[in-house]
Design a protein around this motif. Structure first.
Motif, PDB file in Angstrom:
ATOM      1  N   LEU A 159       0.829  -1.205   0.000  1.00 57.48           N
ATOM      2  CA  LEU A 159       0.000   0.000   0.000  1.00 57.48           C
ATOM      3  C   LEU A 159       0.863   1.254   0.000  1.00 57.48           C
ATOM      4  O   LEU A 159       0.534   2.244  -0.677  1.00 57.48           O
ATOM      5  CB  LEU A 159      -0.932   0.008   1.221  1.00 57.48           C
ATOM      6  CG  LEU A 159      -1.917  -1.156   1.362  1.00 57.48           C
ATOM      7  CD1 LEU A 159      -2.871  -0.894   2.521  1.00 57.48           C
ATOM      8  CD2 LEU A 159      -2.681  -1.400   0.075  1.00 57.48           C
ATOM      9  N   ILE A 160       1.961   1.231   0.753  1.00 57.22           N
ATOM     10  CA  ILE A 160       2.872   2.374   0.783  1.00 57.22           C
ATOM     11  C   ILE A 160       3.427   2.642  -0.614  1.00 57.22           C
ATOM     12  O   ILE A 160       3.498   3.791  -1.071  1.00 57.22           O
ATOM     13  CB  ILE A 160       4.009   2.125   1.788  1.00 57.22           C
ATOM     14  CG1 ILE A 160       3.455   2.158   3.221  1.00 57.22           C
ATOM     15  CG2 ILE A 160       5.118   3.162   1.626  1.00 57.22           C
ATOM     16  CD1 ILE A 160       4.438   1.669   4.273  1.00 57.22           C
ATOM     17  N   GLY A 161       3.812   1.575  -1.316  1.00 58.72           N
ATOM     18  CA  GLY A 161       4.318   1.747  -2.672  1.00 58.72           C
ATOM     19  C   GLY A 161       3.277   2.308  -3.619  1.00 58.72           C
ATOM     20  O   GLY A 161       3.571   3.192  -4.435  1.00 58.72           O
ATOM     21  N   LEU A 162       2.058   1.840  -3.501  1.00 55.05           N
ATOM     22  CA  LEU A 162       0.992   2.295  -4.392  1.00 55.05           C
ATOM     23  C   LEU A 162       0.586   3.734  -4.116  1.00 55.05           C
ATOM     24  O   LEU A 162       0.196   4.468  -5.026  1.00 55.05           O
ATOM     25  CB  LEU A 162      -0.225   1.377  -4.261  1.00 55.05           C
ATOM     26  CG  LEU A 162      -0.097   0.006  -4.912  1.00 55.05           C
ATOM     27  CD1 LEU A 162      -1.183  -0.944  -4.403  1.00 55.05           C
ATOM     28  CD2 LEU A 162      -0.181   0.139  -6.438  1.00 55.05           C
ATOM     29  N   ALA A 163       0.658   4.144  -2.837  1.00 55.99           N
ATOM     30  CA  ALA A 163       0.216   5.487  -2.469  1.00 55.99           C
ATOM     31  C   ALA A 163       1.362   6.489  -2.372  1.00 55.99           C
ATOM     32  O   ALA A 163       1.124   7.668  -2.089  1.00 55.99           O
ATOM     33  CB  ALA A 163      -0.544   5.447  -1.143  1.00 55.99           C
ATOM     34  N   GLY A 164       2.589   6.043  -2.578  1.00 55.97           N
ATOM     35  CA  GLY A 164       3.721   6.957  -2.605  1.00 55.97           C
ATOM     36  C   GLY A 164       4.214   7.430  -1.258  1.00 55.97           C
ATOM     37  O   GLY A 164       4.802   8.508  -1.147  1.00 55.97           O
ATOM     38  N   SER A 167       4.196   6.353   3.395  1.00 55.81           N
ATOM     39  CA  SER A 167       3.424   5.887   4.546  1.00 55.81           C
ATOM     40  C   SER A 167       2.450   6.937   5.057  1.00 55.81           C
ATOM     41  O   SER A 167       1.456   6.610   5.708  1.00 55.81           O
ATOM     42  CB  SER A 167       4.361   5.457   5.677  1.00 55.81           C
ATOM     43  OG  SER A 167       5.183   6.547   6.072  1.00 55.81           O
ATOM     44  N   GLU A 168       2.734   8.218   4.766  1.00 47.99           N
ATOM     45  CA  GLU A 168       1.848   9.278   5.257  1.00 47.99           C
ATOM     46  C   GLU A 168       0.484   9.269   4.577  1.00 47.99           C
ATOM     47  O   GLU A 168      -0.450   9.941   5.039  1.00 47.99           O
ATOM     48  CB  GLU A 168       2.516  10.643   5.071  1.00 47.99           C
ATOM     49  CG  GLU A 168       2.699  11.087   3.628  1.00 47.99           C
ATOM     50  CD  GLU A 168       3.995  10.587   2.982  1.00 47.99           C
ATOM     51  OE1 GLU A 168       4.399  11.187   1.967  1.00 47.99           O
ATOM     52  OE2 GLU A 168       4.589   9.618   3.500  1.00 47.99           O
ATOM     53  N   HIS A 169       0.351   8.506   3.511  1.00 44.52           N
ATOM     54  CA  HIS A 169      -0.920   8.435   2.783  1.00 44.52           C
ATOM     55  C   HIS A 169      -1.719   7.179   3.132  1.00 44.52           C
ATOM     56  O   HIS A 169      -2.707   6.867   2.469  1.00 44.52           O
ATOM     57  CB  HIS A 169      -0.668   8.463   1.274  1.00 44.52           C
ATOM     58  CG  HIS A 169       0.127   9.648   0.817  1.00 44.52           C
ATOM     59  ND1 HIS A 169      -0.271  10.950   1.051  1.00 44.52           N
ATOM     60  CD2 HIS A 169       1.324   9.728   0.164  1.00 44.52           C
ATOM     61  CE1 HIS A 169       0.625  11.781   0.548  1.00 44.52           C
ATOM     62  NE2 HIS A 169       1.599  11.065   0.011  1.00 44.52           N
ATOM     63  N   ILE A 170      -1.275   6.468   4.162  1.00 44.97           N
ATOM     64  CA  ILE A 170      -1.884   5.185   4.535  1.00 44.97           C
ATOM     65  C   ILE A 170      -2.447   5.278   5.943  1.00 44.97           C
ATOM     66  O   ILE A 170      -1.887   5.948   6.816  1.00 44.97           O
ATOM     67  CB  ILE A 170      -0.838   4.045   4.514  1.00 44.97           C
ATOM     68  CG1 ILE A 170       0.015   4.101   3.245  1.00 44.97           C
ATOM     69  CG2 ILE A 170      -1.520   2.677   4.658  1.00 44.97           C
ATOM     70  CD1 ILE A 170      -0.747   3.921   1.983  1.00 44.97           C
ATOM     71  N   GLU A 172       5.876  -0.923  12.528  1.00 46.31           N
ATOM     72  CA  GLU A 172       7.043  -1.336  11.740  1.00 46.31           C
ATOM     73  C   GLU A 172       7.263  -0.447  10.528  1.00 46.31           C
ATOM     74  O   GLU A 172       8.412  -0.144  10.163  1.00 46.31           O
ATOM     75  CB  GLU A 172       6.867  -2.789  11.298  1.00 46.31           C
ATOM     76  CG  GLU A 172       8.027  -3.349  10.499  1.00 46.31           C
ATOM     77  CD  GLU A 172       7.820  -4.798  10.098  1.00 46.31           C
ATOM     78  OE1 GLU A 172       8.625  -5.300   9.282  1.00 46.31           O
ATOM     79  OE2 GLU A 172       6.861  -5.423  10.604  1.00 46.31           O
ATOM     80  N   HIS A 173       6.159   0.001   9.907  1.00 44.90           N
ATOM     81  CA  HIS A 173       6.285   0.713   8.635  1.00 44.90           C
ATOM     82  C   HIS A 173       5.968   2.205   8.740  1.00 44.90           C
ATOM     83  O   HIS A 173       5.917   2.899   7.712  1.00 44.90           O
ATOM     84  CB  HIS A 173       5.367   0.070   7.590  1.00 44.90           C
ATOM     85  CG  HIS A 173       5.701  -1.365   7.298  1.00 44.90           C
ATOM     86  ND1 HIS A 173       6.828  -1.748   6.605  1.00 44.90           N
ATOM     87  CD2 HIS A 173       5.062  -2.514   7.647  1.00 44.90           C
ATOM     88  CE1 HIS A 173       6.871  -3.068   6.515  1.00 44.90           C
ATOM     89  NE2 HIS A 173       5.807  -3.564   7.142  1.00 44.90           N
ATOM     90  N   GLY A 174       5.755   2.701   9.951  1.00 45.31           N
ATOM     91  CA  GLY A 174       5.502   4.120  10.112  1.00 45.31           C
ATOM     92  C   GLY A 174       4.161   4.574   9.587  1.00 45.31           C
ATOM     93  O   GLY A 174       4.001   5.723   9.133  1.00 45.31           O
ATOM     94  N   VAL A 175       3.179   3.690   9.664  1.00 47.18           N
ATOM     95  CA  VAL A 175       1.827   3.989   9.191  1.00 47.18           C
ATOM     96  C   VAL A 175       0.946   4.363  10.387  1.00 47.18           C
ATOM     97  O   VAL A 175       1.096   3.792  11.472  1.00 47.18           O
ATOM     98  CB  VAL A 175       1.246   2.765   8.449  1.00 47.18           C
ATOM     99  CG1 VAL A 175      -0.247   2.924   8.192  1.00 47.18           C
ATOM    100  CG2 VAL A 175       1.993   2.552   7.135  1.00 47.18           C
ATOM    101  N   ARG A 176       0.040   5.300  10.186  1.00 49.55           N
ATOM    102  CA  ARG A 176      -0.861   5.682  11.269  1.00 49.55           C
ATOM    103  C   ARG A 176      -1.853   4.562  11.554  1.00 49.55           C
ATOM    104  O   ARG A 176      -2.458   4.007  10.635  1.00 49.55           O
ATOM    105  CB  ARG A 176      -1.622   6.950  10.911  1.00 49.55           C
ATOM    106  CG  ARG A 176      -2.546   7.426  12.044  1.00 49.55           C
ATOM    107  CD  ARG A 176      -3.167   8.765  11.747  1.00 49.55           C
ATOM    108  NE  ARG A 176      -4.004   9.200  12.867  1.00 49.55           N
ATOM    109  CZ  ARG A 176      -4.676  10.335  12.901  1.00 49.55           C
ATOM    110  NH1 ARG A 176      -4.608  11.170  11.875  1.00 49.55           N
ATOM    111  NH2 ARG A 176      -5.415  10.649  13.941  1.00 49.55           N
TER     112      ARG A 176
END
Length: 300
Positions: free
Chosen positions: A216-221, A223-226, A237-241
């Motif tokens: 999802l991070i790759g698709l949305a460019g 982690s801030e968009h996830i 782990e991935h810095g996602v909210r």
């Protein structure tokens, strides 16, 4: 009153229906004679000891019924009104429940349909609000056919967003009916999404917690968009909210959902109903995880 409770952690067999003292509403609350109560994954997680450690525990955070007692300062409500909402005490799966947040049941819904709403629509609206979904956004929702996912799809579509939703092929027609473009989850997910959106997506919501945050991070460019409501470890782990209720609940959706429902722009199917006495079977079905729509207990 009769209420569902467990006094030890374990499988569905630890559930029992017991007699408990009648609750009474505090300031701003109402008590309802419960007609239906929603069943959620948090119920069986509590029962297995994966959440709270106290014993014994009652169950249920959402219910619908008829107001039979009104707390001091509770406005715009009267004895006899049909309402649905949240029981913050976690004791909604009972003959009586105190609701801290509530709204009138939309006219076209029965009690079961209303009891299915609160947890799913609050979680979905909170996620859509926090992501900043707006008209023109392209949003990927992972786990789009469950109760929270399908609610999020409909809220995003109502805002004018383009929605791509992951689900098993058996649920693709259902997602299409909600206004989403369905894709199968699993291996090669990124390629399937890029076939629909070659430049990726603006935002992504993870409802399933199926370990796809890197994709999802790759698709949305970034982690801030996830945002995820289901993968706490992955979020760290991935810095996602990670969105949880104590970040601030989207209670406003209780009062707003009726307009969408009555306009034919929102529906949340009730997958199956059970008498309160058959709560153990409801837990078995919920824990199996293959449910489209909500499971609801019928009371009274």
């Amino acid at each position: 009153m009769k209420a569902a409770r467990f006094s030890r952690f374990g499988g569905p067999e630890v559930l029992e229906i017991v007699d408990l003292p009648d609750p009474h509403p505090g300031p701003g609350q109402v008590r309802i004679a419960v007609r239906a109560a929603g069943v959620n994954a948090s119920d069986w997680k509590k029962r297995r000891g994966l959440m709270d450690v106290e014993l014994p525990q009652t169950l249920g955070y959402e219910a619908a019924g008829v107001v039979d007692e009104v707390g001091e300062g509770a406005s715009d409500v009267a004895v006899g009104d049909r309402v649905f909402g949240f029981c913050l005490d976690g004791a909604a799966q009972a003959e009586l429940a105190v609701l801290s947040f509530y709204a009138p049941i939309p006219p076209s819904l029965d009690f079961a349909g209303a009891a299915a709403l609160p947890a799913a629509i609050e979680t979905a609206m909170r996620a859509v609000d926090q992501l900043g979904v707006k008209s023109g956004s392209t949003v990927l929702i992972n786990g789009a056919s469950g109760s929270v996912g399908s609610a999020a799809v409909q809220f995003a579509v109502a805002r004018g967003a383009r929605v791509i939703g992951t689900a098993s092929p058996a649920n693709h027609d259902y997602l299409s009916s909600l206004g989403a473009e369905p894709v199968a989850y699993g291996e090669d997910l990124v390629e399937r999404v890029r076939a629909l959106a070659p430049d990726g997506v603006d935002l992504a919501l993870d409802v399933a917690g199926s370990g796809v945050l890197p994709e999802l991070i790759g698709l949305a460019g970034g982690s801030e968009h996830i945002l995820t409501v289901a993968d706490f470890v992955g979020a760290q782990e991935h810095g996602v909210r990670f969105s949880r209720g104590d970040d601030g609940r989207a209670i406003h959706v209780l009062a707003e959902i009726g307009e969408l429902i009555e306009a034919g722009r929102f529906a949340l199917p009730v997958a199956q109903t059970f008498p309160l006495a058959e709560i153990a079977e409801a837990h078995r079905v919920s824990e199996d995880g293959h449910v489209r729509g909500k499971l609801v207990l019928l009371v009274g």
